[in-house]
Write an enzyme that holds these catalytic residues in place. Structure first.
Site, PDB file in Angstrom:
ATOM      1  N   HIS A 171      38.085 -56.091 -64.744  1.00  0.00           N
ATOM      2  CA  HIS A 171      37.189 -56.156 -65.856  1.00  0.00           C
ATOM      3  C   HIS A 171      37.890 -57.459 -66.636  1.00  0.00           C
ATOM      4  CE1 HIS A 171      35.076 -52.061 -65.820  1.00  0.00           C
ATOM      5  NE2 HIS A 171      36.399 -51.912 -65.001  1.00  0.00           N
TER       6      HIS A 171
ATOM      7  N   HIS B 242      38.542 -53.719 -58.782  1.00  0.00           N
ATOM      8  CA  HIS B 242      37.813 -54.829 -59.563  1.00  0.00           C
ATOM      9  C   HIS B 242      38.716 -55.069 -60.823  1.00  0.00           C
ATOM     10  CE1 HIS B 242      36.287 -50.700 -60.276  1.00  0.00           C
ATOM     11  NE2 HIS B 242      36.417 -50.807 -61.805  1.00  0.00           N
TER      12      HIS B 242
ATOM     13  N   ASN C 215      41.152 -50.403 -63.536  1.00  0.00           N
ATOM     14  CA  ASN C 215      41.590 -48.969 -63.485  1.00  0.00           C
ATOM     15  C   ASN C 215      41.801 -48.253 -62.115  1.00  0.00           C
ATOM     16  OD1 ASN C 215      40.939 -48.336 -66.335  1.00  0.00           O
ATOM     17  ND2 ASN C 215      38.532 -48.639 -65.716  1.00  0.00           N
TER      18      ASN C 215
HETATM   19  P1  5GP Z   1      35.762 -48.502 -63.319  1.00  0.00           P
HETATM   20  O1  5GP Z   1      35.516 -47.437 -64.469  1.00  0.00           O
HETATM   21  O2  5GP Z   1      35.653 -48.166 -61.999  1.00  0.00           O
HETATM   22  O3  5GP Z   1      37.141 -49.333 -63.825  1.00  0.00           O
HETATM   23  O4  5GP Z   1      34.429 -49.393 -63.818  1.00  0.00           O
HETATM   24  C1  5GP Z   1      33.549 -49.390 -63.100  1.00  0.00           C
HETATM   25  C2  5GP Z   1      32.434 -50.339 -63.822  1.00  0.00           C
HETATM   26  O5  5GP Z   1      31.340 -50.854 -62.813  1.00  0.00           O
HETATM   27  C3  5GP Z   1      31.689 -49.930 -64.872  1.00  0.00           C
HETATM   28  O6  5GP Z   1      32.087 -50.719 -66.261  1.00  0.00           O
HETATM   29  C4  5GP Z   1      30.124 -49.762 -64.646  1.00  0.00           C
HETATM   30  O7  5GP Z   1      29.380 -50.209 -65.815  1.00  0.00           O
HETATM   31  C5  5GP Z   1      30.068 -50.747 -63.644  1.00  0.00           C
HETATM   32  N1  5GP Z   1      29.020 -50.631 -62.792  1.00  0.00           N
HETATM   33  C6  5GP Z   1      28.834 -49.479 -62.099  1.00  0.00           C
HETATM   34  N2  5GP Z   1      27.693 -49.656 -61.408  1.00  0.00           N
HETATM   35  C7  5GP Z   1      27.305 -50.856 -61.338  1.00  0.00           C
HETATM   36  C8  5GP Z   1      26.119 -51.662 -60.798  1.00  0.00           C
HETATM   37  O8  5GP Z   1      25.279 -51.270 -60.053  1.00  0.00           O
HETATM   38  N3  5GP Z   1      26.104 -53.078 -61.262  1.00  0.00           N
HETATM   39  C9  5GP Z   1      27.002 -53.539 -61.911  1.00  0.00           C
HETATM   40  N4  5GP Z   1      26.880 -54.979 -62.130  1.00  0.00           N
HETATM   41  N5  5GP Z   1      27.825 -52.861 -62.603  1.00  0.00           N
HETATM   42  C10 5GP Z   1      28.043 -51.693 -62.083  1.00  0.00           C
END
Ligand code: 5GP
Length: 122
Positions: free
Chosen positions: A106, A104, A91
């Site tokens: 996924h 990052h 994203n």
């Molecule tokens: P985004 O929406 O930015 O692509 O995804 C962020 C991801 O980071 C989400 O899937 C969320 O669950 C994960 N996430 C947020 N905080 C933490 C954390 O402290 N530890 C881990 N392992 N994942 C996290």
């Protein structure tokens, strides 16, 4: 957008908060998502300070990009996802609802993931 060193993945990289690590090398760290959306849900991040995919693709070195993409493939393979299939997703920015401002990818897998993306809310 300037890189914010207080973001949660920067804190994980500094060891200030724990993670369930699945892979690490010179350029890359990978760990389980804290709120998994699929049976396997792994986050792969570069160790360098990049806000998002746009920043990484523009500024990362060839070595960082190669290490990152190799790591994504290797992690998926080592988690048994190459044969049944998996999805990678990054994203970038507002419309994609990026939550954490450190690039990052996924890796989703472990079940049928359906086709492509969901409908817009509302
Ligand atoms: P985004 O929406 O930015 O692509 O995804 C962020 C991801 O980071 C989400 O899937 C969320 O669950 C994960 N996430 C947020 N905080 C933490 C954390 O402290 N530890 C881990 N392992 N994942 C996290």
């Amino acid at each position: 957008m300037a890189y914010d060193r207080s973001n949660v993945f920067a804190r994980i990289l500094r060891g200030e908060i724990p993670c369930k690590k699945v892979f690490e090398d010179t350029h890359v760290l990978a760990f389980n998502d804290i709120n998994p959306q699929t049976p396997t849900h792994i986050l792969v991040i570069p160790k360098g300070e990049y806000v998002s995919s746009d920043d990484f693709f523009e500024k990362a070195s060839d070595a960082e990009i190669a290490a990152f993409m190799r790591a994504v493939g290797r992690i998926a393979r080592e988690h048994g996802l190459a044969a049944p299939g998996y999805r990678i997703l990054a994203n970038h920015g507002r419309d994609a609802h990026q939550e954490v401002p450190h690039f990052h990818v996924h890796i989703f897998g472990g079940r049928d993931l359906g086709r492509m993306i969901g409908k817009a809310p509302g």
